[in-house]
Design an enzyme around this catalytic site. Structure first.
Site, PDB file in Angstrom:
ATOM      1  CG  ASP A 145      78.828  -3.734 -32.141  1.00 18.08           C
ATOM      2  OD1 ASP A 145      79.507  -4.703 -32.639  1.00 18.08           O
ATOM      3  OD2 ASP A 145      77.616  -3.590 -31.915  1.00 18.08           O
TER       4      ASP A 145
HETATM    5  C1  BGC Z   1      76.897  -6.196 -33.979  1.00 15.03           C
HETATM    6  C2  BGC Z   1      77.339  -6.772 -32.948  1.00 15.03           C
HETATM    7  C3  BGC Z   1      77.683  -8.372 -33.363  1.00 15.03           C
HETATM    8  C4  BGC Z   1      79.029  -7.580 -33.985  1.00 15.03           C
HETATM    9  C5  BGC Z   1      79.914  -8.980 -35.087  1.00 15.03           C
HETATM   10  C6  BGC Z   1      77.119  -6.021 -34.938  1.00 15.03           C
HETATM   11  O1  BGC Z   1      76.974  -5.154 -36.168  1.00 15.03           O
HETATM   12  O2  BGC Z   1      75.846  -5.056 -33.323  1.00 15.03           O
HETATM   13  O3  BGC Z   1      75.415  -8.063 -31.409  1.00 15.03           O
HETATM   14  O4  BGC Z   1      77.932  -8.969 -32.416  1.00 15.03           O
HETATM   15  O5  BGC Z   1      78.169  -7.021 -35.653  1.00 15.03           O
HETATM   16  O6  BGC Z   1      78.592  -9.439 -35.911  1.00 15.03           O
END
Ligand code: BGC
Length: 757
Positions: A283
Site C-alpha cells: 500500500d
Molecule cells: C489506500 C489504498 C489505495 C492507495 C493508492 C492508500 O492510502 O490505503 O487503498 O489503493 O492509497 O491510492
C-alpha cells in the site's frame, strides 16, 4: 517498432500458447530477464505517482520523467487520460534502454467517472449481476482513459462502523463479501485481460485491515488464526480464486509483523496455501512505514518485505534505493529480485503490453465510453437498488408526485457530497442533486427548498473534512435563521423530506469517528421538523452504519441511501415517488450505541447467553444499559410491499460428506406494490469441536415479485458451506445436526434441520 518489440518478436508465438498455464514460465519474459541487469530488475519493482490522484501519504514521487527514462519505474498510478498516458508510455518504450512498457494503476473504487454508490451501498443491493455490471462499466471507462490496473476490489471485512473505510467494502459478512469479491474481479477483468476494455483487479488490503483496533484507521490488529480464517480471509481468497491479477498489502500488523513484510502471510498463506500466481504490491508507503512500526531502518524493512514476498513498492522507493546494497551485503538474493521482477513482467505480458504498449490508448474512446447515457442509467439503477428502507411510518412513503413538499436539510441541494468517499476519478459537477432529481421525476410536485441546518457547525471539524474539496460549508446565516427558513417552508407543505447525514469525507480513509450520531446541528433541525406534526421522511446519507436510536423513536420514515453516486438525485426521487420500490438490505449491523461495537450477526452464543436478548438478566452475557440486540440487524431492510415466507423444505434430512442439499421456500408478495426481496439462508452448526456462531449466512437470492405473485425459491447448500477451519486450520465439516433458517433478514425464523453423517 520499439526496440523491445524487436527483441521479443521471436518469442511471442510460443509465449501465447503458455498463457493458459500461468504457473509455467513465459519464454518471452524469461528471455527478457536474461538481458536485464539487477538495477533494471529493481526498477520494475518501483511504483510511483506524480501526484495526480489523491496523495494519502506524505510522499509524492519526484523526478518521475527522469526515473522512467532511467528504467527505474515499473508502473505509474494516479495518471489518466490517453494523452498523458501516451506521453508516459512513450518515455518508457522509446526512451528507456529496454523499452519495457509501464503499468498504469488507479483507484477506481466505485466507478470511474460514472460514479456508483459507495461499495457498502452497492453491497446492500445483494445483486451480484448488478455489482458485476458496475465493475464492467468502471473497467470500460477507466481503460478508455488509458488505465490498465485497478486498485479494487477492497474486500476487508469489518465489524466496526467507527472505521471510516467500512464505506469502501461489503460490510461484515464473509459469505456475501466473497460473492461480491468474485463479481467485482470478474467485472473488471472479464475473461480476457488483453481486451482493451478490461483491466487487472487488485484485491486489497491483505489482510485484516478492517479489524484495526478501536476502529481507528491504520491501527494494530491482533486476531486468532481461527477468526482470521473463518471470518476475515474468505473474501481475499474468493477474489484470488476468481483470478485477481494482483494483491495489495495492508497497513496493519498481523501476529506482530506488518502485512507488507509478513512472510507467513505473503508466502505461506497467499502463495503456498491459496496458490496465488500474480504479483503483490504494497500500500501507499506501507513498506517505509515498517520503520515507524519498529522493525528497523529502510534498508532492513525493504529486505524484509522482498524476502517476505512483496513484489512492488508503492511510492516509498525503499526497494529502489536499498535493494542493491542489501544484495551486496547478502541480505537478499538476486533470485528473490528476479522472482519479483518476473511477476511484474508477467502481468505486463498478460495485459498484452509487450505486444502493444498503447493497447489502452485510443483518443476517440473517452468521449464515446465515459459517462454515456447507458452508463448513467446503470448508476441510477444501482443507487436505487442500494437504498435501504429502515422505517416507514404508515402512509408516508411513497409520496404522491403532486404533493407539496418541504425539501430541507444540508444534503438536499448539495452536489459536493453525492459521490462518496474514494471517488478520485469522479467529478462532483456531474452529480445530480436531490432537488434536481425531484424536479426531473415529479415535475408537478410543489417543492419548497430550504437548507435548514449546516452539516455541522464546528469550523475546526469542517476543516478536517474538507481536505479534498468543500464538503462542509458553514452558512453565513446563523443556525436559528436556517431553521426558521426551513420551518417556513414546512408550513406550506404536506410532507417534509429532510436530506441529512454525513458529508462524504466523514467516512473513508483516515476518517474514523467515535460518535456515530448524526451531527447535532442536524439533529436539532430534525427535532424541530418532527415537532411541526407534519409527516417527515429522513433521507439519510452516510458511509457507515450510524447510531440513529433517537431518530428511530420519532414518527418518521427513514430511507438510508449511503452516498449514492453521480445519479443520486434521480435515483432517490425514483424511490421517494415509488418508481422504484426499495429492496436493499443492510450488510453491516447497525448498533444502538457505539458501546455495542463489535456487534454482528454471526456472534457466538457464549456459555451464558441471555435467554431474552431484550431483558437484562444478572450473570448472563448482556449490558445493564442497553439490550443485546442491534437497532437494525444484518440483512434488514423494508419494502413498500410485504412478503410472506412459508413452506421451507429441505431435499434431504440426512446427507453424507461432500453432498449438497436443496432448500426451497415459498415467497408471496402480499402487499400493494411490485417489489423485490432478498431470500436469506442462515445455517447453524449445532455441535462441533470449536464453538460455532449462532448462525451464519450461507445463501441468498434476490427475487422480484409482482403484487400478489407467489414463487418457489430454491437455494443450494454446498458441501463447502458446512465446513469451517478447525484449530489445525483444516477446512472440514463435522457430522451432526445443522439447522437451516430462511427469512428476510438475519433474525429469520423459518427453520428445518438435517443431519450430516
Ligand atoms: C489506500 C489504498 C489505495 C492507495 C493508492 C492508500 O492510502 O490505503 O487503498 O489503493 O492509497 O491510492
Amino acid at each position: 517498432m520499439s526496440r523491445l518489440k524487436t527483441i521479443i518478436l521471436g518469442c511471442l508465438l510460443v509465449s501465447f500458447s503458455v498463457l493458459a498455464q500461468s504457473s509455467e514460465q513465459i519464454p518471452m519474459v524469461e528471455a527478457l530477464l536474461e538481458k536485464m541487469t539487477v538495477e533494471q530488475k529493481i526498477g520494475q519493482l518501483n511504483l510511483v505517482t506524480p501526484g495526480g490522484g489523491i496523495a494519502t501519504g506524505e510522499v509524492v514521487s519526484r523526478n518521475v520523467e527522469a526515473k522512467i527514462k532511467a528504467g527505474n519505474v515499473g508502473g505509474l498510478f494516479g495518471v489518466s487520460g490517453p494523452n498523458k498516458i501516451r506521453m508516459a508510455q512513450d518515455l518508457a518504450v522509446n526512451q528507456s534502454q529496454l523499452g519495457i512498457p509501464l503499468l498504469f494503476g488507479f483507484d477506481v473504487i466505485h466507478g470511474y467517472k460514472t460514479t456508483f454508490p459507495i461499495p457498502l451501498g452497492l453491497a446492500s443491493s445483494w445483486d451480484m449481476d448488478l455489482i458485476k455490471k458496475t465493475a464492467q462499466v468502471a473497467a470500460k471507462e477507466a481503460t478508455a482513459d488509458g488505465i490498465n490496473w485497478n486498485f479494487s476490489p477492497m474486500v476487508d471485512i469489518t465489524r466496526d462502523p467507527r472505521w471510516g473505510r467500512i464505506a469502501e467494502g461489503a460490510g461484515e459478512d464473509p459469505f456475501l463479501g466473497s460473492a461480491i469479491a468474485k463479481a467485482m474481479v470478474e467485472g473488471y477483468q472479464g475473461d480476457d485481460l488483453t481486451a482493451s476494455n478490461t483491466m487487472m483487479a487488485t484485491v486489497k488490503h491483505l489482510a485484516l485491515y478492517g479489524a484495526s483496533e478501536a476502529g481507528r484507521d491504520y491501527n494494530s490488529v491482533d486476531m486468532s488464526h481461527l477468526k482470521m480464517f473463518n471470518q476475515y480471509m474468505p473474501p481475499y481468497k474468493a477474489a484470488i480464486d476468481a483470478g485477481a491479477a494482483s494483491v495489495m498489502t495492508s497497513f496493519n500488523d498481523i501476529d506482530g509483523v506488518p502485512a507488507t513484510g509478513n512472510k507467513w502471510l505473503l508466502t505461506k498463506v497467499l502463495r503456498e496455501r491459496w496458490g496465488f500466481e500474480g504479483f503483490v504490491v504494497s500500500d501507499y508507503t506501507s513498506l517505509n512505514e515498517m520503520v515507524a512500526h519498529g522493525l528497523g531502518d529502510l534498508q532492513a524493512v525493504s529486505a524484509l518485505a522482498l524476502n517476505a514476498g512483496l513484489d512492488m513498492d508503492m511510492v516509498g522507493e525503499g526497494f529502489l534505493t536499498t535493494l542493491k546494497k542489501s544484495l551486496e551485503q547478502g541480505k537478499v538474493t538476486e533470485e528473490a529480485i528476479t522472482k519479483a521482477c518476473r511477476r511484474i513482467l508477467e502481468a505486463k505480458f498478460k495485459l498484452g503490453l509487450f505486444d502493444d504498449p498503447y493497447r489502452y490508448i485510443d483518443m476517440d474512446r473517452p468521449k464515446r465510453d465515459i459517462l454515456s447515457p447507458e452508463n448513467r442509467a446503470i448508476a441510477r439503477k444501482a443507487a436505487a437498488a442500494s437504498a435501504v428502507l429502515l422505517k416507514n411510518e404508515t402512509g408516508i412513503l411513497p409520496i404522491s408526485k403532486t404533493a407539496k413538499i418541504a425539501l430541507v436539510g444540508p444534503l438536499a441541494d448539495n452536489r459536493n457530497n453525492m459521490l462518496g468517499t474514494w471517488a478520485p476519478t469522479g467529478e462532483t459537477k456531474y452529480a445530480v442533486t436531490i432537488r434536481e432529481g425531484i424536479a426531473n421525476v415529479a415535475p408537478s410536485a410543489k417543492v419548497q427548498y430550504a437548507k435548514g441546518s449546516n452539516i455541522l457547525d464546528d469550523p475546526e471539524m469542517a476543516k478536517k473534512i474538507n481536505v479534498f474539496g468543500p464538503r462542509v460549508i458553514i452558512s453565513e446565516s446563523s443556525p436559528e435563521e436556517l431553521l426558521k427558513e426551513a420551518l417556513a417552508s414546512v408550513s406550506k407543505s404536506d410532507v417534509v423530506v429532510a436530506v441529512v447525514g454525513e458529508a462524504t469525507e466523514m467516512s473513508g480513509e483516515a476518517a474514523s469517528r467515535t460518535d456515530l450520531r448524526i451531527p447535532e446541528a442536524q439533529k436539532k433541525m430534525i427535532r424541530a421538523l418532527v415537532e411541526t406534526g407534519k409527516p417527515v421522511v429522513l433521507v439519510l446519507m452516510s458511509g457507515r452504519p450510524l447510531n440513529i436510536s433517537e431518530e428511530f423513536e420519532m414518527p418518521v420514515s427513514i430511507l438510508q441511501v449511503w452516498h449514492p453516486g453521480v445519479e443520486a438525485g434521480n435515483a432517490i426521487a425514483d424511490l421517494l415517488f415509488g418508481n422504484y420500490n426499495p429492496s436493499g438490505k443492510l450488510t453491516a449491523t447497525w448498533p444502538r450505541t457505539v458501546g455495542q461495537i463489535p456487534i454482528y450477526h454471526s456472534m457466538k452464543n457464549t456459555g451464558r447467553p441471555a435467554e431474552d436478548p431484550e431483558e437484562f438478566q444478572k450473570f448472563r452475557s448482556n449490558y445493564l444499559d442497553v439490550p443485546n440486540t442491534p437497532l437494525f440487524a444484518f440483512g434488514y431492510g423494508l419494502s413498500y410491499t410485504t412478503f410472506e415466507y412459508s413452506n421451507l423444505k429441505l431435499s434431504h434430512d440426512r446427507i453424507g460428506q461432500n453432498q449438497s442439499i436443496e432448500v426451497s421456500v415459498e415467497i408471496k408478495n402480499t402487499g400493494e406494490y411490485d417489489g423485490a426481496t432478498v431470500v436469506q439462508l442462515y445455517l447453524k452448526d449445532v455441535v462441533r469441536s470449536i464453538t460455532p456462531p449462532k448462525r451464519t449466512l450461507k445463501g441468498f437470492k434476490k427475487v422480484f415479485l409482482k403484487k400478489g405473485e407467489q414463487k418457489t425459491v430454491r437455494l443450494t447448500l454446498r458441501a463447502d458451506d458446512l465446513k469451517f477451519y478447525n484449530n489445525e486450520l483444516e477446512f472440514i465439516a463435522e457430522p451432526g445436526v445443522f439447522e437451516v433458517f430462511i427469512g428476510a433478514d438475519s433474525n429469520a425464523t423459518l427453520k428445518k434441520s438435517f443431519n450430516l453423517q
